[in-house]
Enzyme design. Structure first.
Site, short mmCIF file in Angstrom:
data_model
loop_
_atom_site.label_atom_id
_atom_site.label_comp_id
_atom_site.label_asym_id
_atom_site.label_seq_id
_atom_site.Cartn_x
_atom_site.Cartn_y
_atom_site.Cartn_z
N LYS A 56 -57.10 37.03 28.92
CA LYS A 56 -55.97 36.96 27.98
C LYS A 56 -55.46 38.36 27.65
O LYS A 56 -54.25 38.58 27.53
CB LYS A 56 -56.39 36.22 26.70
CG LYS A 56 -56.60 34.72 26.88
CD LYS A 56 -55.29 34.00 27.19
CE LYS A 56 -55.45 32.50 27.31
NZ LYS A 56 -54.25 31.82 27.79
N TYR B 116 -62.70 34.79 29.42
CA TYR B 116 -61.46 34.23 28.88
C TYR B 116 -60.71 35.31 28.08
O TYR B 116 -59.50 35.51 28.27
CB TYR B 116 -61.84 33.04 27.98
CG TYR B 116 -60.70 32.38 27.24
CD1 TYR B 116 -59.70 31.70 27.93
CD2 TYR B 116 -60.66 32.41 25.84
CE1 TYR B 116 -58.68 31.05 27.23
CE2 TYR B 116 -59.65 31.76 25.15
CZ TYR B 116 -58.66 31.09 25.84
OH TYR B 116 -57.65 30.46 25.15
P1 NAD Z 1 -56.20 22.39 27.98
O1 NAD Z 1 -57.37 22.72 28.80
O2 NAD Z 1 -56.28 21.24 27.03
O3 NAD Z 1 -54.92 22.15 28.91
C1 NAD Z 1 -54.66 22.94 30.03
C2 NAD Z 1 -53.96 22.06 31.04
O4 NAD Z 1 -53.69 22.85 32.20
C3 NAD Z 1 -54.82 20.86 31.52
O5 NAD Z 1 -54.11 19.66 31.36
C4 NAD Z 1 -55.09 21.17 32.98
O6 NAD Z 1 -55.15 20.02 33.81
C5 NAD Z 1 -53.90 22.05 33.34
N1 NAD Z 1 -54.17 22.90 34.51
C6 NAD Z 1 -55.32 23.53 34.83
N2 NAD Z 1 -55.19 24.16 36.01
C7 NAD Z 1 -53.93 23.92 36.45
C8 NAD Z 1 -53.22 24.29 37.59
N3 NAD Z 1 -53.77 25.04 38.55
N4 NAD Z 1 -51.93 23.88 37.71
C9 NAD Z 1 -51.34 23.13 36.75
N5 NAD Z 1 -52.01 22.72 35.64
C10 NAD Z 1 -53.27 23.12 35.50
O7 NAD Z 1 -55.79 23.73 27.20
P2 NAD Z 1 -54.97 23.86 25.83
O8 NAD Z 1 -55.94 23.86 24.72
O9 NAD Z 1 -53.84 22.93 25.81
O10 NAD Z 1 -54.47 25.37 25.98
C11 NAD Z 1 -53.19 25.70 26.47
C12 NAD Z 1 -53.04 27.20 26.41
O11 NAD Z 1 -53.22 27.65 25.06
C13 NAD Z 1 -54.06 27.99 27.24
O12 NAD Z 1 -53.47 29.14 27.75
C14 NAD Z 1 -55.10 28.38 26.22
O13 NAD Z 1 -55.80 29.54 26.61
C15 NAD Z 1 -54.25 28.63 25.00
N6 NAD Z 1 -55.00 28.52 23.75
C16 NAD Z 1 -55.49 27.33 23.33
C17 NAD Z 1 -56.21 27.27 22.13
C18 NAD Z 1 -56.78 25.98 21.62
O14 NAD Z 1 -57.51 25.98 20.61
N7 NAD Z 1 -56.49 24.84 22.23
C19 NAD Z 1 -56.41 28.44 21.38
C20 NAD Z 1 -55.93 29.65 21.87
C21 NAD Z 1 -55.20 29.67 23.05
N1 SER Z 2 -59.79 27.55 21.03
C1 SER Z 2 -59.93 28.53 22.05
C2 SER Z 2 -61.31 28.60 22.57
O1 SER Z 2 -62.22 28.33 21.80
C3 SER Z 2 -59.51 29.88 21.54
O2 SER Z 2 -58.72 30.45 22.48
O3 SER Z 2 -61.50 28.94 23.69
#
Ligand code: NAD
Ligand code: SER
Length: 315
Positions: A148, A144
């Site tokens: 990124k 991951y």
């Molecule tokens: P999540 O897993 O909750 O949501 C991701 C969504 O993408 C899901 O609803 C999934 O169905 C959809 N998805 C997966 N494959 C797909 C595809 N091929 N086409 C269309 N949709 C698809 O993730 P999140 O926590 O909402 O994270 C969103 C972004 O933020 C990601 O890039 C993640 O790396 C980043 N991020 C999240 C966090 C966190 O703590 N939540 C922290 C750092 C970065």
């Molecule tokens: N909340 C995220 C994870 O734990 C950080 O990108 O993967």
């Protein structure tokens, strides 16, 4: 100036639901098209347009962008850290190819802006643990984190080479109550609230003194929108901005929850996610974001805890 039309990809996920709703408030319901591979989240139903979309299908994505007159894309589809370690090839493929598909279409269709989040997971065991700076040693050990970090440089490349206005934040672990987290190492800090209310006890998959950078979802949404609305001249970082708010351990968040639920107890059974957490910094220096576009967080641990418990109690 023509109205913006926004496509949110991954709108049914933890961030996507809240970001879509916030964007609809600003730009108007009809101007924000939610899309995801999975079904529309119940909180989005009836609030605006939704299309079923696989971001890996570049032709279909391109058709939607043209058909909907899209001017901005928020790409949130990804496989997060813990799930990524179970299928590294798939995580790499989705996390990098989805970004390349979006950047190519943004270039071809002259989109106004693209948003794509990175993560604190770009940092690895050789990065500074405390107040990890914007520019430092970056040697990620998870697929991951590798995806990124590669993505950050694709953003910079498309900005410098083709003039695509793509912006990015390195989110810390995000805590929220509206939609469930999708398989990250920081998910314990969401699960703990549900278990505290339902069972009055929680078994943490991270050890008691594992400090990680964290943020309450309203702050993450605020940061995302502020970055995207900032004057392009203020954006000095075209890889991804460090973004910080709070830092706590499982022991500290449990103590905070205990102030509201006195008979709550916690025990610790670290699993494979401990190694991932140990590779990340404990806190982040986000002074560049604060200087460039005025970033300020609002929620500390105690305010976040109170708000999470209040909202989950009445769900
Ligand atoms: P999540 O897993 O909750 O949501 C991701 C969504 O993408 C899901 O609803 C999934 O169905 C959809 N998805 C997966 N494959 C797909 C595809 N091929 N086409 C269309 N949709 C698809 O993730 P999140 O926590 O909402 O994270 C969103 C972004 O933020 C990601 O890039 C993640 O790396 C980043 N991020 C999240 C966090 C966190 O703590 N939540 C922290 C750092 C970065
Ligand atoms: N909340 C995220 C994870 O734990 C950080 O990108 O993967």
């Amino acid at each position: 100036m023509a109205k913006e039309k926004i496509l949110v990809i991954g709108a049914s996920g933890q961030i996507g639901v809240e970001l879509t709703l916030a964007l609809r408030k600003i730009y108007g319901d009809a101007q924000v098209v939610a899309s995801d591979l999975r079904e529309e989240n119940s909180l989005l139903k009836g609030t605006g347009p939704y299309v079923s979309l696989d971001v890996m299908n570049k032709e279909m994505l391109h058709v939607q962008v043209i058909r909907q007159n899209v001017t901005q894309i928020y790409l949130l589809a990804a496989i997060l850290s813990a799930t990524g370690e179970k299928n590294p090839g798939l995580a790499w493929h989705l996390n990098t190819q989805s970004l390349l598909n979006v950047l190519d279409i943004a270039r071809e269709e002259n989109l106004h802006k693209v948003y794509w989040p990175s993560s604190i997971a770009v940092f690895g065991p050789t990065s500074p643990k405390q107040l990890c700076p914007q520019q430092t040693i970056i040697e990620p050990t998870t697929v991951y984190g590798i995806s990124k970090y590669a993505g950050e440089f694709w953003c910079k490349y498309y900005n410098q080479r083709f003039g695509v206005d793509v912006r990015s934040l390195r989110y810390p672990g995000l805590i929220s109550y509206k939609s469930a987290p999708g398989g990250g190492t920081t998910d314990y800090a969401v699960e703990i609230f549900h278990e505290a209310l339902e069972e009055k006890k929680y078994t943490s998959f991270l050890d008691e003194n594992t400090y990680l950078p964290m943020m309450y979802m309203p702050d993450a949404i605020k940061a995302t929108i502020e970055l995207m609305e900032a004057d392009a001249a203020k954006i000095s970082v075209r890889t991804s901005y460090n973004l910080g708010a709070i830092s706590f351990s499982p022991k500290e968040i449990a103590a905070e929850i205990k102030k509201h639920i006195p008979d709550f107890t916690i025990d610790y059974k670290p699993d494979y996610r401990q190694q991932i957490a140990d590779s990340w910094p404990q806190s982040i220096d986000d002074s560049v974001a604060r200087k460039d576009w005025g970033w300020q967080h609002e929620y500390d641990l105690s305010r976040m805890t109170e708000d999470m418990l209040n909202n989950l109690q009445f769900q």
